[in-house]
Design a protein around this motif. Structure first.
Motif, PDB file in Angstrom:
ATOM      1  N   ALA A   1       0.829  -1.209   0.000  1.00 41.37           N
ATOM      2  CA  ALA A   1       0.000   0.000   0.000  1.00 41.37           C
ATOM      3  C   ALA A   1       0.863   1.260   0.000  1.00 41.37           C
ATOM      4  N   LYS A   2       1.991   1.218   0.700  1.00 44.61           N
ATOM      5  CA  LYS A   2       2.899   2.372   0.716  1.00 44.61           C
ATOM      6  C   LYS A   2       3.483   2.619  -0.677  1.00 44.61           C
ATOM      7  N   ILE A   3       3.852   1.524  -1.349  1.00 42.37           N
ATOM      8  CA  ILE A   3       4.358   1.665  -2.720  1.00 42.37           C
ATOM      9  C   ILE A   3       3.279   2.245  -3.619  1.00 42.37           C
ATOM     10  N   GLN A   4       2.049   1.760  -3.455  1.00 40.87           N
ATOM     11  CA  GLN A   4       0.957   2.243  -4.291  1.00 40.87           C
ATOM     12  C   GLN A   4       0.701   3.735  -4.069  1.00 40.87           C
ATOM     13  N   ASN A   5       0.789   4.193  -2.840  1.00 35.88           N
ATOM     14  CA  ASN A   5       0.613   5.619  -2.556  1.00 35.88           C
ATOM     15  C   ASN A   5       1.693   6.445  -3.239  1.00 35.88           C
ATOM     16  N   THR A   6       2.926   5.953  -3.187  1.00 35.03           N
ATOM     17  CA  THR A   6       4.017   6.664  -3.852  1.00 35.03           C
ATOM     18  C   THR A   6       3.814   6.668  -5.360  1.00 35.03           C
ATOM     19  N   MET A   7       3.389   5.528  -5.913  1.00 33.71           N
ATOM     20  CA  MET A   7       3.136   5.449  -7.351  1.00 33.71           C
ATOM     21  C   MET A   7       2.033   6.404  -7.774  1.00 33.71           C
ATOM     22  N   TYR A   8       1.020   6.547  -6.916  1.00 35.13           N
ATOM     23  CA  TYR A   8      -0.095   7.450  -7.227  1.00 35.13           C
ATOM     24  C   TYR A   8       0.408   8.889  -7.329  1.00 35.13           C
ATOM     25  N   ALA A   9       1.277   9.274  -6.397  1.00 39.21           N
ATOM     26  CA  ALA A   9       1.837  10.621  -6.423  1.00 39.21           C
ATOM     27  C   ALA A   9       2.826  10.784  -7.577  1.00 39.21           C
ATOM     28  N   HIS A  10       3.595   9.738  -7.848  1.00 40.15           N
ATOM     29  CA  HIS A  10       4.605   9.757  -8.905  1.00 40.15           C
ATOM     30  C   HIS A  10       3.963   9.880 -10.274  1.00 40.15           C
ATOM     31  N   GLY A  11       2.944   9.077 -10.519  1.00 35.86           N
ATOM     32  CA  GLY A  11       2.104   9.212 -11.706  1.00 35.86           C
ATOM     33  C   GLY A  11       2.755   8.878 -13.032  1.00 35.86           C
ATOM     34  N   LYS A  12       3.793   8.036 -13.030  1.00 35.91           N
ATOM     35  CA  LYS A  12       4.460   7.720 -14.292  1.00 35.91           C
ATOM     36  C   LYS A  12       4.353   6.251 -14.695  1.00 35.91           C
ATOM     37  N   TYR A  13       3.944   5.396 -13.772  1.00 34.81           N
ATOM     38  CA  TYR A  13       3.735   3.981 -14.074  1.00 34.81           C
ATOM     39  C   TYR A  13       2.308   3.587 -13.711  1.00 34.81           C
ATOM     40  N   ALA A  14       1.762   2.667 -14.489  1.00 34.47           N
ATOM     41  CA  ALA A  14       0.530   1.970 -14.112  1.00 34.47           C
ATOM     42  C   ALA A  14       0.911   0.523 -13.828  1.00 34.47           C
ATOM     43  N   VAL A  15       0.100  -0.157 -13.039  1.00 34.69           N
ATOM     44  CA  VAL A  15       0.332  -1.570 -12.746  1.00 34.69           C
ATOM     45  C   VAL A  15      -0.913  -2.351 -13.155  1.00 34.69           C
ATOM     46  N   LEU A  16      -0.723  -3.353 -13.992  1.00 41.26           N
ATOM     47  CA  LEU A  16      -1.816  -4.236 -14.408  1.00 41.26           C
ATOM     48  C   LEU A  16      -1.580  -5.608 -13.825  1.00 41.26           C
ATOM     49  N   ILE A  17      -2.548  -6.093 -13.041  1.00 40.54           N
ATOM     50  CA  ILE A  17      -2.464  -7.416 -12.430  1.00 40.54           C
ATOM     51  C   ILE A  17      -3.558  -8.281 -13.043  1.00 40.54           C
TER      52      ILE A  17
ATOM     53  N   TYR B   1      -8.780  -3.014 -23.217  1.00 42.73           N
ATOM     54  CA  TYR B   1      -7.970  -1.811 -23.428  1.00 42.73           C
ATOM     55  C   TYR B   1      -8.570  -0.612 -22.705  1.00 42.73           C
ATOM     56  N   ILE B   2      -9.879  -0.447 -22.798  1.00 46.16           N
ATOM     57  CA  ILE B   2     -10.492   0.724 -22.164  1.00 46.16           C
ATOM     58  C   ILE B   2     -10.552   0.593 -20.650  1.00 46.16           C
ATOM     59  N   ALA B   3     -10.274  -0.598 -20.116  1.00 41.90           N
ATOM     60  CA  ALA B   3     -10.260  -0.817 -18.666  1.00 41.90           C
ATOM     61  C   ALA B   3      -8.852  -0.735 -18.086  1.00 41.90           C
ATOM     62  N   LEU B   4      -7.852  -0.472 -18.926  1.00 41.14           N
ATOM     63  CA  LEU B   4      -6.478  -0.406 -18.434  1.00 41.14           C
ATOM     64  C   LEU B   4      -6.318   0.696 -17.399  1.00 41.14           C
ATOM     65  N   PRO B   5      -5.466   0.474 -16.399  1.00 40.96           N
ATOM     66  CA  PRO B   5      -5.267   1.485 -15.359  1.00 40.96           C
ATOM     67  C   PRO B   5      -4.531   2.713 -15.888  1.00 40.96           C
ATOM     68  N   ALA B   6      -4.899   3.864 -15.360  1.00 40.19           N
ATOM     69  CA  ALA B   6      -4.185   5.090 -15.672  1.00 40.19           C
ATOM     70  C   ALA B   6      -2.846   5.091 -14.943  1.00 40.19           C
ATOM     71  N   ARG B   7      -1.919   5.924 -15.388  1.00 48.49           N
ATOM     72  CA  ARG B   7      -0.636   6.020 -14.698  1.00 48.49           C
ATOM     73  C   ARG B   7      -0.874   6.441 -13.251  1.00 48.49           C
ATOM     74  N   GLY B   8      -0.197   5.755 -12.348  1.00 49.22           N
ATOM     75  CA  GLY B   8      -0.369   6.022 -10.929  1.00 49.22           C
ATOM     76  C   GLY B   8      -1.334   5.076 -10.250  1.00 49.22           C
ATOM     77  N   LYS B   9      -2.020   4.246 -11.039  1.00 45.76           N
ATOM     78  CA  LYS B   9      -3.033   3.365 -10.465  1.00 45.76           C
ATOM     79  C   LYS B   9      -2.722   1.887 -10.709  1.00 45.76           C
ATOM     80  N   PHE B  10      -3.315   1.062  -9.858  1.00 47.00           N
ATOM     81  CA  PHE B  10      -3.294  -0.389 -10.024  1.00 47.00           C
ATOM     82  C   PHE B  10      -4.606  -0.787 -10.698  1.00 47.00           C
ATOM     83  N   GLY B  11      -4.534  -1.616 -11.704  1.00 50.23           N
ATOM     84  CA  GLY B  11      -5.720  -2.212 -12.300  1.00 50.23           C
ATOM     85  C   GLY B  11      -5.662  -3.713 -12.123  1.00 50.23           C
ATOM     86  N   VAL B  12      -6.746  -4.294 -11.650  1.00 44.71           N
ATOM     87  CA  VAL B  12      -6.794  -5.742 -11.433  1.00 44.71           C
ATOM     88  C   VAL B  12      -7.852  -6.325 -12.358  1.00 44.71           C
ATOM     89  N   PHE B  13      -7.438  -7.244 -13.201  1.00 41.15           N
ATOM     90  CA  PHE B  13      -8.365  -7.941 -14.092  1.00 41.15           C
ATOM     91  C   PHE B  13      -8.691  -9.305 -13.493  1.00 41.15           C
TER      92      PHE B  13
END
Length: 292
Positions: free
Chosen positions: A45-61, A109-121
């Motif tokens: 969760a701490k990594i995810q918060n940093t990623m949200y602020a960083h806003g340059k990577y998305a994570v797809l699980i 494709y339209i459900a892909l996470p935005a940068r800074g977010k985790f998307g879980v399929f």
């Protein structure tokens, strides 16, 4: 508790599912595993918060597995510590009429996470080379211009579809999406036990469908096509992990640890620096608020 290396579950060479374990002994009890999972999830969760602020990577699980493999509870337990604003879960069902008017990857494709977010399929674009491969007649519902009968759903068709999926994942990886693909590897005996629990427990009856038993009859076909999919599409930029899934707490811990260990290696994921002018005037802002 046994220390694990998440790479030991990564599919890096040809896999044979019949020779791949559906259990893994962490050499501890269930309570200890649950405690360790909670700790890892908080770190994640701490990594995810940093990623949200960083806003340059998305994570797809991406989470795949046979019926009863534990996909829903996996998502509930692994991501419950994450801030709701930073994680979006999509559970893909039978395509809608609108989705059938587009190519099979469109709804993913339209459900892909935005940068800074985790998307879980929960179930993924791989349903289109798994369920449809076991039931090729389903392809007719896609109304494809070059498919006139089930006879056209041949090896060449599947080769092309695998190429499309690999290209799709390569494209999004090259544009900042970190991809994880988890196959929850369940034994046939454990699936039987879980189906029986659904039938014996009134509060679980709603999860059961007679169709589950029909699909179970096709177990060997599904294993063949899962194996083929893992071998064709596990890439360095979009790896598959074969997770032993007969014990749910163990499977959850392995998935959470894999996510945390991998994302921790991205040393460029940091919180953005404050503007120099704002940073220089922090004390003034504090005084202004405290003097109200």
């Amino acid at each position: 508790m046994k220390t694990i290396n998440s790479n030991q579950f990564k599919v890096t060479k040809e896999i044979k599912l019949r020779d791949t374990a559906t259990t893994f002994d962490l050499d501890t009890d269930k309570k200890d595993i649950e405690n360790e999972l909670e700790d890892v999830c908080k770190d994640l969760a701490k990594i995810q918060n940093t990623m949200y602020a960083h806003g340059k990577y998305a994570v797809l699980i991406c989470i795949q597995g046979m019926d009863t493999a534990g996909k829903d509870s996996m998502i509930r337990e692994v991501f419950k510590e994450l801030n709701a604003r930073g994680v979006v879960v999509h559970s893909f069902k039978v395509p809608t009429e609108l989705e059938r008017k587009h190519d099979y990857l469109w709804r993913h494709y339209i459900a892909l996470p935005a940068r800074g977010k985790f998307g879980v399929f929960n179930r993924t674009h791989y349903e289109n080379v798994l369920v449809t491969r076991v039931h090729p007649e389903y392809i007719m519902g896609e109304n494809l211009s070059d498919v006139h009968s089930v006879a056209d759903v041949n090896d060449e068709f599947w080769d092309k579809r695998f190429d499309q999926i690999n290209n799709f994942e390569k494209h999004i990886a090259e544009n900042g999406t970190i991809i994880f693909k988890f196959f929850l590897h369940l034994s046939k005996d454990e699936q039987k036990n879980r189906l029986l629990r659904r039938l014996h427990k009134p509060d679980k009856n709603w999860k059961f469908s007679p169709a589950d038993l029909d699909e179970r009859e096709l177990w060997d076909d599904y294993q063949t096509y899962y194996e083929d999919a893992l071998n064709r599409t596990s890439k360095e930029h979009a790896p598959w992990y074969a997770i032993p899934a007969d014990d749910k707490p163990t499977a959850r811990y392995i998935v959470a640890k894999t996510l945390f260990d991998t994302l921790s290696q991205y040393k460029d994921i940091v919180e953005p620096e404050l503007d120099d002018k704002v940073k220089a005037n922090l004390d003034d802002y504090i005084k202004k608020l405290e003097s109200e």
